[in-house]
Design an enzyme around this catalytic site. Structure first.
Site, PDB file in Angstrom:
ATOM      1  N   HIS A   1       0.871  -1.246   0.311  1.00  0.00           N
ATOM      2  CA  HIS A   1       0.049  -0.077   0.006  1.00  0.00           C
ATOM      3  C   HIS A   1       0.975   1.199  -0.103  1.00  0.00           C
ATOM      4  O   HIS A   1       2.078   1.251   0.507  1.00  0.00           O
ATOM      5  CB  HIS A   1      -0.612  -0.070   1.390  1.00  0.00           C
ATOM      6  CG  HIS A   1      -2.063   0.993   1.336  1.00  0.00           C
ATOM      7  ND1 HIS A   1      -1.608   2.348   1.794  1.00  0.00           N
ATOM      8  CD2 HIS A   1      -3.075   0.774   1.078  1.00  0.00           C
ATOM      9  CE1 HIS A   1      -2.683   2.749   1.806  1.00  0.00           C
ATOM     10  NE2 HIS A   1      -3.855   1.989   1.317  1.00  0.00           N
TER      11      HIS A   1
ATOM     12  N   ASP B   1       2.756  -4.730   8.241  1.00  0.00           N
ATOM     13  CA  ASP B   1       1.448  -4.082   7.828  1.00  0.00           C
ATOM     14  C   ASP B   1       0.181  -4.786   7.878  1.00  0.00           C
ATOM     15  O   ASP B   1      -0.048  -5.673   7.131  1.00  0.00           O
ATOM     16  CB  ASP B   1       1.539  -3.103   6.516  1.00  0.00           C
ATOM     17  CG  ASP B   1       0.238  -2.547   6.137  1.00  0.00           C
ATOM     18  OD1 ASP B   1      -0.737  -2.523   6.919  1.00  0.00           O
ATOM     19  OD2 ASP B   1       0.213  -1.888   5.014  1.00  0.00           O
TER      20      ASP B   1
ATOM     21  N   GLN C   1      -4.959  -5.319   6.999  1.00  0.00           N
ATOM     22  CA  GLN C   1      -6.011  -6.088   6.413  1.00  0.00           C
ATOM     23  C   GLN C   1      -5.845  -7.574   6.922  1.00  0.00           C
ATOM     24  O   GLN C   1      -6.829  -8.577   6.659  1.00  0.00           O
ATOM     25  CB  GLN C   1      -6.040  -6.296   4.791  1.00  0.00           C
ATOM     26  CG  GLN C   1      -5.891  -5.051   4.039  1.00  0.00           C
ATOM     27  CD  GLN C   1      -7.243  -4.581   4.079  1.00  0.00           C
ATOM     28  OE1 GLN C   1      -8.401  -5.031   4.559  1.00  0.00           O
ATOM     29  NE2 GLN C   1      -7.201  -3.165   3.690  1.00  0.00           N
TER      30      GLN C   1
ATOM     31  N   LYS D   1     -10.696  -0.399  10.210  1.00  0.00           N
ATOM     32  CA  LYS D   1     -11.049  -1.508   9.451  1.00  0.00           C
ATOM     33  C   LYS D   1     -11.513  -2.688  10.204  1.00  0.00           C
ATOM     34  O   LYS D   1     -11.581  -3.605   9.702  1.00  0.00           O
ATOM     35  CB  LYS D   1      -9.737  -1.866   8.556  1.00  0.00           C
ATOM     36  CG  LYS D   1      -9.354  -0.760   7.490  1.00  0.00           C
ATOM     37  CD  LYS D   1      -8.207  -1.288   6.907  1.00  0.00           C
ATOM     38  CE  LYS D   1      -7.488  -0.075   6.163  1.00  0.00           C
ATOM     39  NZ  LYS D   1      -8.317   0.341   4.869  1.00  0.00           N
TER      40      LYS D   1
ATOM     41  N   CYS E   1      -4.811   2.514  -3.554  1.00  0.00           N
ATOM     42  CA  CYS E   1      -3.538   2.793  -3.329  1.00  0.00           C
ATOM     43  C   CYS E   1      -2.190   1.796  -3.269  1.00  0.00           C
ATOM     44  O   CYS E   1      -1.299   1.632  -2.472  1.00  0.00           O
ATOM     45  CB  CYS E   1      -3.831   3.202  -1.825  1.00  0.00           C
ATOM     46  SG  CYS E   1      -4.682   4.629  -1.241  1.00  0.00           S
TER      47      CYS E   1
END
Ligand code: 7TS
Length: 420
Positions: free
Chosen positions: A128, A205, A208, A231, A374
């Site tokens: 991202h 990261d 998600q 999220k 992104c």
């Protein structure tokens, strides 16, 4: 004897999400843009209202009862997050504005101070922008060199290439756990093990992954991990950085001001202990407390259960999309993904523009995202400027997938019979 249809997880939880029960363009809303942001359960919404109605107050400074209550609730979220991701200590959890700010914190406080000309930072082509641009800053300031892990043929993280790329020059590996475009689940534990052999630090990261599967930072053995509240059923405006205690201790503060100090003199200051050293100024108090409610909510269902249900939905989504010949889905198929696949599908259909697909689906009440999500370099790598993306959550249903597929087929037919 007829058996009553067993209740799915979505059947059990949908009533908790008021926003889902509305019509859009005269059709029942099908919300398939969960990778961009999730919806919020009543527990989170009520926590926000209760805070402002009952104990709105600044934290860590007042001795009065409201301030004490706000401080306790704010700090309780830190404990909840530490337990949720398996951190060894609550001091390892730093509140930030979002995952983007958490990555920037590491880039500025660690990257700018510890990297020098010729050092190497390994990223991947599927990152991202939040996990690219801060490292562009660091590279241009320090002279560190950026290296990129490519995609394996199944459009997953190329672990073999990573093994060749990593060396004594590697000082940092910063990799996405679950790609927001490809949906692949990357082998983060193995990545950490390999990187650590060379003395490199690893940032994960987890934007998600944290909302969709059980995460244990001590098992992964990452040095830092970042995620965003919005999220994971929490509000916007808050995210967090996990970092190993000694590493966070070794990093200088990010922003200066109130809350992050021990003593201030006219010409110098000393800093508060972790994690407050990294939390300058009045924080997002209500948002942090509501994030705690989101964690409670996810725990009340169970992350194992969420992952299992979403995996089943993913299988169904792929089965249905796979029956439309003109659809090209990016990323691995669920059955060949090895580690599994996240409940999202970014796709194109012939030469129809992705934004036309999402606009026409919106007419049918189906909310999907189109664009580069992104991940512009990844889209360039895949030789497409944009994709349409359906991203699911545990409150979505097979029936909603049917509505989406029907609307998608009608849209494709509108563009000239690409549905069969
Ligand atoms: N990393 C990943 C993997 C993401 O998916 C996102 C947001 C971010 C970082 C940044 O999160 P933020 O909360 O700091 O903005 N991804 C998306 C998306 O896929 N569609 O909208 C936002």
């Amino acid at each position: 004897m007829t058996l009553a249809k067993e209740k799915t997880l979505a059947d059990q939880v949908r009533a908790d999400f008021p926003i889902l029960h509305q019509e859009v363009n005269g059709k029942p809303l099908v919300y398939f843009d969960n990778a961009a942001t999730s919806q919020k359960p009543l527990l989170v919404i009520n926590t926000i209202r209760d805070y402002y109605e009952q104990y709105n107050s600044n934290v860590h400074r007042g001795v009065h009862i409201l301030s004490a209550k706000a401080t306790d609730a704010y700090e309780a979220t830190r404990d909840k997050l530490a337990a949720f991701i398996g951190a060894a200590s609550r001091q390892e959890i730093v509140f930030t504005r979002n995952a983007t700010e958490a990555i920037n914190l590491v880039a500025y406080c660690w990257g700018m101070n510890n990297l020098k000309r010729g050092d190497e930072i390994i990223l991947s082509v599927m990152e991202h922008h939040s996990n690219l641009v801060p490292w562009h800053f660091v590279a241009s300031k320090t002279g560190a060199v950026l290296k990129f892990v490519d995609l394996a043929p199944e459009e997953t993280f190329d672990l073999e290439q990573f093994k060749k790329l990593v060396s004594d020059k590697t000082k940092l590996v910063s990799i996405v756990h679950v790609s927001n475009t490809l949906g692949c689940i990357n082998p983060v534990k193995e990545i950490c093990e390999i990187a650590h052999k060379y003395g490199a630090k690893v940032l994960i990261d987890a934007c998600q992954s944290v909302p969709h599967m059980p995460i244990n930072v001590q098992q992964i053995d990452c040095d830092w991990l970042v995620a965003s509240s919005h999220k994971m059923c929490g509000p916007t405006g808050i995210g967090f950085l996990y970092g190993k205690l000694e590493l966070l201790r070794s990093m200088p503060p990010f922003l200066g001001g109130g809350e992050m100090i021990a003593d201030v003199f006219l010409d110098r200051s000393t800093y508060a202990d972790l994690p407050h050293k990294f939390e300058a100024g009045t924080p997002a108090i209500c948002e942090a407390i509501a994030l705690g409610a989101a964690v409670d909510y996810l725990n009340s269902i169970g992350m194992d259960k969420i992952y299992a249900y979403e995996s089943e939905l993913t299988g169904y989504l792929f089965e249905q999309l796979g029956q439309i010949p003109s659809i090209r889905i990016y990323g691995p198929l669920p059955k060949i993904a090895g580690l599994g696949r996240a409940a999202l599908a970014a796709f194109t259909a012939g030469d129809i523009h992705a934004s036309d697909l999402s606009t026409l689906l919106d007419q049918e009440g189906v909310a999907i995202r189109s664009g580069h999500h992104c991940t512009q370099p990844l889209h360039r790598h895949l030789m497409t400027s944009s994709t349409a993306r359906a991203s699911l959550s545990f409150y979505n249903t097979r029936e909603e997938i049917d509505i989406f597929i029907k609307a998608l087929k009608e849209t494709l037919d509108f563009f000239g019979g690409l549905s069969s």
